[in-house]
Design a protein around this motif. Structure first.
Motif, PDB file in Angstrom:
ATOM      1  N   LEU A  22       0.823  -1.205   0.000  1.00  0.00           N
ATOM      2  CA  LEU A  22       0.000   0.000   0.000  1.00  0.00           C
ATOM      3  C   LEU A  22       0.862   1.261   0.000  1.00  0.00           C
ATOM      4  N   LEU A  23       1.980   1.232   0.727  1.00  0.00           N
ATOM      5  CA  LEU A  23       2.867   2.396   0.744  1.00  0.00           C
ATOM      6  C   LEU A  23       3.545   2.589  -0.613  1.00  0.00           C
ATOM      7  N   ILE A  24       3.915   1.485  -1.264  1.00  0.00           N
ATOM      8  CA  ILE A  24       4.453   1.600  -2.629  1.00  0.00           C
ATOM      9  C   ILE A  24       3.389   2.192  -3.548  1.00  0.00           C
ATOM     10  N   GLY A  25       2.143   1.741  -3.387  1.00  0.00           N
ATOM     11  CA  GLY A  25       1.045   2.289  -4.187  1.00  0.00           C
ATOM     12  C   GLY A  25       0.881   3.781  -3.962  1.00  0.00           C
ATOM     13  N   LEU A  26       0.998   4.227  -2.711  1.00  0.00           N
ATOM     14  CA  LEU A  26       0.888   5.658  -2.412  1.00  0.00           C
ATOM     15  C   LEU A  26       2.035   6.424  -3.063  1.00  0.00           C
ATOM     16  N   PHE A  27       3.237   5.852  -3.022  1.00  0.00           N
ATOM     17  CA  PHE A  27       4.386   6.481  -3.682  1.00  0.00           C
ATOM     18  C   PHE A  27       4.138   6.594  -5.190  1.00  0.00           C
ATOM     19  N   VAL A  28       3.670   5.518  -5.802  1.00  0.00           N
ATOM     20  CA  VAL A  28       3.402   5.530  -7.243  1.00  0.00           C
ATOM     21  C   VAL A  28       2.286   6.518  -7.569  1.00  0.00           C
ATOM     22  N   LEU A  29       1.301   6.643  -6.688  1.00  0.00           N
ATOM     23  CA  LEU A  29       0.216   7.610  -6.883  1.00  0.00           C
ATOM     24  C   LEU A  29       0.768   9.035  -7.014  1.00  0.00           C
ATOM     25  N   TRP A  58      24.059   3.191  -7.303  1.00  0.00           N
ATOM     26  CA  TRP A  58      23.820   3.782  -5.987  1.00  0.00           C
ATOM     27  C   TRP A  58      22.584   3.252  -5.272  1.00  0.00           C
ATOM     28  N   GLY A  59      21.781   2.442  -5.924  1.00  0.00           N
ATOM     29  CA  GLY A  59      20.615   1.856  -5.271  1.00  0.00           C
ATOM     30  C   GLY A  59      19.363   2.693  -5.429  1.00  0.00           C
ATOM     31  N   ARG A  60      18.223   2.037  -5.216  1.00  0.00           N
ATOM     32  CA  ARG A  60      16.930   2.691  -5.401  1.00  0.00           C
ATOM     33  C   ARG A  60      16.752   3.905  -4.498  1.00  0.00           C
ATOM     34  N   VAL A  61      17.079   3.735  -3.214  1.00  0.00           N
ATOM     35  CA  VAL A  61      16.744   4.768  -2.242  1.00  0.00           C
ATOM     36  C   VAL A  61      17.475   6.068  -2.541  1.00  0.00           C
ATOM     37  N   ARG A  62      18.767   6.002  -2.773  1.00  0.00           N
ATOM     38  CA  ARG A  62      19.530   7.224  -3.030  1.00  0.00           C
ATOM     39  C   ARG A  62      19.091   7.889  -4.334  1.00  0.00           C
ATOM     40  N   PRO A  94      12.218   4.868   1.412  1.00  0.00           N
ATOM     41  CA  PRO A  94      12.837   3.651   1.972  1.00  0.00           C
ATOM     42  C   PRO A  94      11.994   2.393   1.821  1.00  0.00           C
ATOM     43  N   VAL A  95      10.684   2.547   1.643  1.00  0.00           N
ATOM     44  CA  VAL A  95       9.804   1.377   1.492  1.00  0.00           C
ATOM     45  C   VAL A  95      10.162   0.607   0.218  1.00  0.00           C
TER      46      VAL A  95
END
Length: 405
Positions: free
Chosen positions: A230-237, A290-294, A398-399
């Motif tokens: 759900l948090l990934i969905g909110l980020f994508v939203l 560098w990874g997703r988060v950075r 970070p999620v």
């Protein structure tokens, strides 16, 4: 190995030919899906003229496309679980082609509003279902490659949409009947997609996850209770809103807010699309290093700064620089969010379906929301909502970190 790693990759083994073929097949499917959708939008003026529609009735007609896509998001996960990505892409593209051709023929030959609406619903449902399945397959290919590639698939979709818009503009200039144009593109999209889907990764010898329909439905419902999904969905939203608001309103905002011509407004939108394409092409290398988060934290910052400049710069050239930064910054959120939703291959179809359904809400609700604000503040000022929404999104990044394996 996770689909996207947060440490530099070293000494990767040789990639099997089957994986490379699947990579190419997924890229073709993304491109042709973008071509199909953009072809329809490129001929909307011709359809409006053929049916004699007012702006209000045209808006209601276009809801059929959105309705089909929204319904697809609620069922695509189950369909992909049952059929697998390759067969789902093939079946859904039959609907895309039928819907595209049906809408064109209904408008150009029959003059039937109902026929166009039915065709648009089929186009929306087929395209939405294909969207989920091709993202699931793209994430599976990404895992086997051992490096980030999902943003490049989405860049391929953008290139397909640019091609569709260009071909549509040429067809309109040459007065090609809308029915024949849409039918010809439907044949190309269907034939090319069926051929490309044959290169997808083979289905596992033993099915994974639930196998009976009732269990699949329960698994999908359970996915709606997963906090990370759900948090990934909110980020994508939020990222879909960041991208979609520019697609819908940027050219109009510059015409109204900076007093430029329509041609300049269209060029400014082209700057945004170029920034998106550049970000999706180069961003894969940055994520692997560098990874997703950075990388996502950096690109969200770029998007926030760019959108703020575009709205508040007061100077046309500086605002255009802001648009370029906005495009680069908005480029990775949607595809990387889909990749993160598919980190667990066994549960990828259900999770991608949920994230897509949440994210696509922005494409449905964004235009009327900004239009309402634009009526009161002006479209350029209304776009100031974009950086305001992006700032709290930093907390969600970070999620998307790949789970430990």
């Amino acid at each position: 190995m996770s689909s996207t790693i947060d440490t530099p990759a070293v000494d990767r083994p040789a990639v099997p030919r089957a994986v490379l073929a699947a990579r190419n097949g997924v890229a073709v499917v993304f491109t042709l899906n973008g071509l199909a959708v953009a072809t329809w939008f490129s001929r909307v003026p011709a359809v409006r003229e053929a049916l004699g529609l007012s702006a209000g009735r045209l808006g209601l007609l276009l809801l059929a496309l959105s309705a089909g896509a929204l319904v697809a998001m609620s069922t695509a996960g189950l369909v992909t679980l049952r059929l697998g990505p390759a067969r789902t892409v093939a079946a859904s593209t039959v609907l895309v082609a039928a819907g595209l051709a049906g809408a064109g023929l209904s408008a150009g030959l029959a003059g039937s509003l109902v026929g166009v609406a039915v065709g648009l619903f089929a186009l929306g449902y087929g395209s939405g279902t294909c969207d989920v399945a091709m993202n699931v397959e793209g994430a599976a290919v990404e895992r086997r490659l051992g490096r980030t590639i999902m943003p490049r698939f989405h860049a391929a979709w953008s290139l397909g949409s640019v091609a569709g818009a260009g071909i549509g503009a040429g067809a309109a200039r040459l007065a090609v009947p809308v029915g024949w144009h849409l039918c010809a593109v439907a044949v190309v999209v269907l034939a090319g997609t069926l051929l490309a889907a044959r290169a997808f990764l083979p289905a596992p010898a033993e099915p994974t996850g639930p196998t009976d329909p009732a269990s699949r439905r329960r698994a999908l419902l359970a996915t709606w209770r997963e906090p990370r999904t759900l948090l990934i969905g909110l980020f994508v939203l939020v990222m879909a809103f960041t991208e979609g608001s520019a697609n819908d309103w940027l050219a109009v905002a510059f015409v109204d807010g900076y007093g430029v011509s329509q041609a300049v407004g269209a060029t400014v939108f082209g700057v945004f699309v170029f920034g998106m394409t550049l970000g999706r092409t180069a961003g894969t290398v940055a994520i692997d290093r560098w990874g997703r988060v950075r990388v996502l934290s950096g690109t969200i910052g770029l998007a926030a700064v760019g959108a703020t400049l575009a709205v508040l710069a007061g100077s046309g050239p500086l605002a255009v620089v802001g648009v370029a930064l906005w495009g680069i910054g908005a480029s990775l959120g949607f595809p990387v969010g889909m990749s993160a939703a598919a980190d667990d291959e066994d549960r990828a179809p259900a999770r991608v379906s949920v994230v897509a359904m949440i994210g696509y809400t922005a494409f449905l609700a964004g235009p009327p929301l900004l239009g309402f604000l634009g009526d009161h503040l002006g479209i350029l000022s209304a776009l100031g909502l974009v950086p305001l929404l992006l700032l709290p999104t930093f907390a969600l990044v970070p999620v998307l970190r790949p789970p430990a394996r």
